[in-house]
Design a protein around this motif. Structure first.
Motif, PDB file in Angstrom:
ATOM      1  N   MET A  75       0.799  -1.212   0.000  1.00 52.64           N
ATOM      2  CA  MET A  75       0.000   0.000   0.000  1.00 52.64           C
ATOM      3  C   MET A  75       0.841   1.276   0.000  1.00 52.64           C
ATOM      4  O   MET A  75       0.314   2.375  -0.113  1.00 52.64           O
ATOM      5  N   GLY A  76       2.161   1.124   0.110  1.00 51.36           N
ATOM      6  CA  GLY A  76       3.039   2.288   0.185  1.00 51.36           C
ATOM      7  C   GLY A  76       3.853   2.502  -1.074  1.00 51.36           C
ATOM      8  O   GLY A  76       3.311   2.531  -2.174  1.00 51.36           O
ATOM      9  N   SER A  77       5.165   2.583  -0.929  1.00 52.17           N
ATOM     10  CA  SER A  77       6.042   2.991  -2.028  1.00 52.17           C
ATOM     11  C   SER A  77       6.525   1.851  -2.906  1.00 52.17           C
ATOM     12  O   SER A  77       7.077   2.093  -3.985  1.00 52.17           O
ATOM     13  N   LYS A  78       6.364   0.600  -2.487  1.00 48.77           N
ATOM     14  CA  LYS A  78       6.868  -0.533  -3.275  1.00 48.77           C
ATOM     15  C   LYS A  78       5.880  -0.841  -4.396  1.00 48.77           C
ATOM     16  O   LYS A  78       4.706  -1.090  -4.140  1.00 48.77           O
ATOM     17  N   LYS A  79       6.356  -0.866  -5.631  1.00 45.68           N
ATOM     18  CA  LYS A  79       5.455  -0.947  -6.782  1.00 45.68           C
ATOM     19  C   LYS A  79       5.347  -2.330  -7.412  1.00 45.68           C
ATOM     20  O   LYS A  79       4.570  -2.526  -8.336  1.00 45.68           O
ATOM     21  N   LEU A  80       6.154  -3.289  -6.958  1.00 45.37           N
ATOM     22  CA  LEU A  80       6.100  -4.628  -7.536  1.00 45.37           C
ATOM     23  C   LEU A  80       5.477  -5.606  -6.542  1.00 45.37           C
ATOM     24  O   LEU A  80       5.716  -5.513  -5.339  1.00 45.37           O
ATOM     25  N   PRO A  81       4.675  -6.566  -7.031  1.00 52.85           N
ATOM     26  CA  PRO A  81       4.025  -7.514  -6.118  1.00 52.85           C
ATOM     27  C   PRO A  81       4.982  -8.591  -5.629  1.00 52.85           C
ATOM     28  O   PRO A  81       6.030  -8.840  -6.224  1.00 52.85           O
ATOM     29  N   ILE A  82       4.599  -9.234  -4.538  1.00 55.66           N
ATOM     30  CA  ILE A  82       5.305 -10.395  -4.005  1.00 55.66           C
ATOM     31  C   ILE A  82       4.354 -11.582  -4.104  1.00 55.66           C
ATOM     32  O   ILE A  82       3.198 -11.491  -3.682  1.00 55.66           O
ATOM     33  N   GLN A  83       4.820 -12.687  -4.660  1.00 57.36           N
ATOM     34  CA  GLN A  83       3.982 -13.876  -4.784  1.00 57.36           C
ATOM     35  C   GLN A  83       4.145 -14.754  -3.554  1.00 57.36           C
ATOM     36  O   GLN A  83       5.264 -15.047  -3.124  1.00 57.36           O
ATOM     37  N   VAL A  84       3.023 -15.165  -2.992  1.00 54.92           N
ATOM     38  CA  VAL A  84       3.040 -15.967  -1.761  1.00 54.92           C
ATOM     39  C   VAL A  84       2.059 -17.117  -1.865  1.00 54.92           C
ATOM     40  O   VAL A  84       1.122 -17.100  -2.669  1.00 54.92           O
ATOM     41  N   LEU A  85       2.273 -18.118  -1.037  1.00 54.17           N
ATOM     42  CA  LEU A  85       1.326 -19.212  -0.836  1.00 54.17           C
ATOM     43  C   LEU A  85       0.784 -19.133   0.577  1.00 54.17           C
ATOM     44  O   LEU A  85       1.520 -18.812   1.508  1.00 54.17           O
ATOM     45  N   VAL A  86      -0.501 -19.435   0.727  1.00 52.23           N
ATOM     46  CA  VAL A  86      -1.091 -19.594   2.053  1.00 52.23           C
ATOM     47  C   VAL A  86      -1.581 -21.036   2.140  1.00 52.23           C
ATOM     48  O   VAL A  86      -2.431 -21.462   1.359  1.00 52.23           O
ATOM     49  N   THR A  87      -1.024 -21.789   3.071  1.00 51.95           N
ATOM     50  CA  THR A  87      -1.405 -23.184   3.240  1.00 51.95           C
ATOM     51  C   THR A  87      -2.109 -23.346   4.579  1.00 51.95           C
ATOM     52  O   THR A  87      -1.814 -22.637   5.538  1.00 51.95           O
ATOM     53  N   GLY A  88      -3.067 -24.268   4.634  1.00 56.00           N
ATOM     54  CA  GLY A  88      -3.817 -24.482   5.861  1.00 56.00           C
ATOM     55  C   GLY A  88      -4.177 -25.937   6.050  1.00 56.00           C
ATOM     56  O   GLY A  88      -4.375 -26.666   5.083  1.00 56.00           O
ATOM     57  N   LYS A  89      -4.274 -26.363   7.277  1.00 57.07           N
ATOM     58  CA  LYS A  89      -4.616 -27.745   7.582  1.00 57.07           C
ATOM     59  C   LYS A  89      -6.115 -27.992   7.528  1.00 57.07           C
ATOM     60  O   LYS A  89      -6.554 -29.107   7.312  1.00 57.07           O
ATOM     61  N   ARG A  90      -6.887 -26.954   7.782  1.00 58.35           N
ATOM     62  CA  ARG A  90      -8.343 -27.133   7.750  1.00 58.35           C
ATOM     63  C   ARG A  90      -8.978 -25.873   7.210  1.00 58.35           C
ATOM     64  O   ARG A  90      -8.625 -24.768   7.625  1.00 58.35           O
ATOM     65  N   ALA A  91      -9.928 -26.011   6.298  1.00 61.72           N
ATOM     66  CA  ALA A  91     -10.525 -24.852   5.661  1.00 61.72           C
ATOM     67  C   ALA A  91     -11.937 -24.624   6.166  1.00 61.72           C
ATOM     68  O   ALA A  91     -12.751 -25.536   6.208  1.00 61.72           O
ATOM     69  N   GLY A  92     -12.226 -23.385   6.547  1.00 64.38           N
ATOM     70  CA  GLY A  92     -13.584 -23.046   6.936  1.00 64.38           C
ATOM     71  C   GLY A  92     -14.348 -22.465   5.760  1.00 64.38           C
ATOM     72  O   GLY A  92     -15.509 -22.732   5.562  1.00 64.38           O
ATOM     73  N   LEU A  93     -13.686 -21.636   4.940  1.00 66.12           N
ATOM     74  CA  LEU A  93     -14.304 -21.065   3.751  1.00 66.12           C
ATOM     75  C   LEU A  93     -13.850 -21.878   2.548  1.00 66.12           C
ATOM     76  O   LEU A  93     -12.682 -21.949   2.239  1.00 66.12           O
ATOM     77  N   MET A  94     -14.784 -22.526   1.851  1.00 64.74           N
ATOM     78  CA  MET A  94     -14.434 -23.301   0.673  1.00 64.74           C
ATOM     79  C   MET A  94     -14.619 -22.427  -0.561  1.00 64.74           C
ATOM     80  O   MET A  94     -15.703 -22.290  -1.102  1.00 64.74           O
ATOM     81  N   ALA A  95     -13.549 -21.792  -1.001  1.00 64.56           N
ATOM     82  CA  ALA A  95     -13.594 -20.910  -2.162  1.00 64.56           C
ATOM     83  C   ALA A  95     -13.278 -21.695  -3.419  1.00 64.56           C
ATOM     84  O   ALA A  95     -12.463 -22.602  -3.409  1.00 64.56           O
ATOM     85  N   GLU A  96     -13.938 -21.342  -4.524  1.00 61.94           N
ATOM     86  CA  GLU A  96     -13.650 -21.957  -5.814  1.00 61.94           C
ATOM     87  C   GLU A  96     -13.294 -20.863  -6.799  1.00 61.94           C
ATOM     88  O   GLU A  96     -13.870 -19.779  -6.791  1.00 61.94           O
ATOM     89  N   ALA A  97     -12.316 -21.165  -7.660  1.00 68.86           N
ATOM     90  CA  ALA A  97     -11.837 -20.169  -8.608  1.00 68.86           C
ATOM     91  C   ALA A  97     -12.981 -19.668  -9.468  1.00 68.86           C
ATOM     92  O   ALA A  97     -13.768 -20.442 -10.003  1.00 68.86           O
ATOM     93  N   GLY A  98     -13.099 -18.360  -9.595  1.00 68.34           N
ATOM     94  CA  GLY A  98     -14.109 -17.771 -10.463  1.00 68.34           C
ATOM     95  C   GLY A  98     -15.438 -17.531  -9.789  1.00 68.34           C
ATOM     96  O   GLY A  98     -16.310 -16.909 -10.371  1.00 68.34           O
ATOM     97  N   THR A  99     -15.628 -18.033  -8.557  1.00 71.57           N
ATOM     98  CA  THR A  99     -16.922 -17.833  -7.900  1.00 71.57           C
ATOM     99  C   THR A  99     -16.755 -17.094  -6.585  1.00 71.57           C
ATOM    100  O   THR A  99     -17.215 -15.980  -6.436  1.00 71.57           O
ATOM    101  N   ALA A 100     -16.105 -17.715  -5.627  1.00 71.09           N
ATOM    102  CA  ALA A 100     -15.947 -17.073  -4.327  1.00 71.09           C
ATOM    103  C   ALA A 100     -14.822 -16.053  -4.374  1.00 71.09           C
ATOM    104  O   ALA A 100     -13.939 -16.108  -5.210  1.00 71.09           O
ATOM    105  N   MET A 101     -14.868 -15.091  -3.472  1.00 73.29           N
ATOM    106  CA  MET A 101     -13.847 -14.054  -3.388  1.00 73.29           C
ATOM    107  C   MET A 101     -13.246 -14.058  -1.991  1.00 73.29           C
ATOM    108  O   MET A 101     -13.942 -14.224  -1.008  1.00 73.29           O
TER     109      MET A 101
END
Length: 333
Positions: A36-62
């Motif tokens: 949100m500040g002065s850095k203009k290039l994105p950083i790619q990250v992974l978020v991994t979890g052992k149990r999911a509460g929100l089941m998001a699907e590509a193209g539908t959930a946000m």
């Protein structure tokens, strides 16, 4: 005193084909994080979890990923989250918060639809970050991240966060532990074209593509000789050096060109066959027939990060070049 600081706040949106995508399983997400500040290039990250509460699907959930308290990628690598309950942070007028959040999010999606990723640098992106920190109140002091459903795609309720999550900066070998690429092949204007997606490396990374031959015994790997119009061939002759942008394979190191690789421009020159203790090289080239092969991505020499489970059958001419592929054009792994 507000907890919002642009230089230490990062944000990403997942879903709908914008800056993030769900790549594998129910608890592995890849995001492009924008500062949100002065850095203009994105950083790619992974978020991994052992149990999911929100089941998001590509193209539908946000979903939204918010990282706070970190100035650099190194500071955010390895942060864990226990999965805060969004409902508990609202206070009294939860309905009003959801409605105001939906309004802000709609503004962000308009910007994202026009310029992928750069939405985070616009005023609407900053308003969204401030809304999460202020109205939702899930952000505390220090380094942390929160994966939130959006007010548009999810209702209020307990357990809508992932639990036991960990954030990994996408670098080195970490992505290959969680994500497997997919590939497709098609016949186009007398040539065989292959595309590959979900490659877990940073934009601009060089990867070493190769092909194994599916046959009885130990599968050999095809060796190549450079051609004037074909892709770059590595020193070992097993490697076709390609670039990756947005998780997709590029024959050229120019991301403005079309993704994919023209397999008909490759010239086979032999095979490398690894035994239990030795590696033998031959000049064997299949000609005037069919060949069953599968793509591989090599770490070094003949040691792969990844090998496809599904094979493809290609037709070869008198020089061994690929002229046609049989079967479906759908993506496979």
């Amino acid at each position: 005193m507000t907890l919002y600081s642009p230089e230490t706040t990062w944000i990403a949106i997942l879903g709908g084909g914008f800056s993030g995508s769900i790549l594998a399983g129910g608890s592995v997400f890849q995001f492009d994080l924008w500062n949100m500040g002065s850095k203009k290039l994105p950083i790619q990250v992974l978020v991994t979890g052992k149990r999911a509460g929100l089941m998001a699907e590509a193209g539908t959930a946000m979903a939204i990923l918010l990282v706070t308290g970190c100035r650099t990628a190194r500071e955010m690598d390895g942060i864990t989250s226990s999965g805060l309950d969004w409902e508990l942070s609202f206070g009294g007028d939860a309905d009003a918060v959801v409605k105001s959040g939906a309004s802000v999010f709609k503004e962000v999606m308009k910007a994202a639809g026009k310029q992928t990723g750069e939405w985070a640098l616009h005023e609407s992106g900053k308003r969204l970050a401030q809304y999460i920190v202020g109205d939702l109140g899930v952000v505390q002091q220090g380094r942390q991240f929160n994966l939130l459903p959006t007010p548009i795609s999810a209702s209020i309720g307990a357990g809508i966060f992932y639990e036991w999550q960990k954030l990994h900066v996408l670098d080195g070998e970490i992505g290959w532990n969680y994500i497997s690429p997919e590939y497709s092949v098609e016949n186009r204007s007398g040539n065989v074209y292959m595309r590959m997606k979900n490659i877990p490396v940073k934009d601009g990374t060089t990867i070493h593509l190769g092909f194994g031959v599916d046959e009885w015994g130990i599968d050999g790997n095809i060796k190549w000789t450079p051609t004037s119009s074909g892709p770059r061939i590595g020193r070992s002759r097993l490697h076709i050096d390609c670039a990756v942008y947005g998780g997709e394979l590029y024959q050229s190191f120019n991301r403005n060109e079309q993704p994919g690789i023209n397999l008909s421009q490759l010239q086979p020159a032999g095979r490398s066959e690894a035994g239990m203790l030795t590696v033998s090289n031959t000049k064997e080239v299949a000609k005037n027939g069919k060949l069953t092969i599968y793509p591989r991505i090599f770490k070094f020499t003949n040691y792969p990060y990844w090998s496809a489970d599904d094979t493809m059958t290609v037709h070869v001419d008198g020089k061994g070049r690929f002229t046609k592929v049989d079967g479906t054009t759908s993506f496979r792994d």
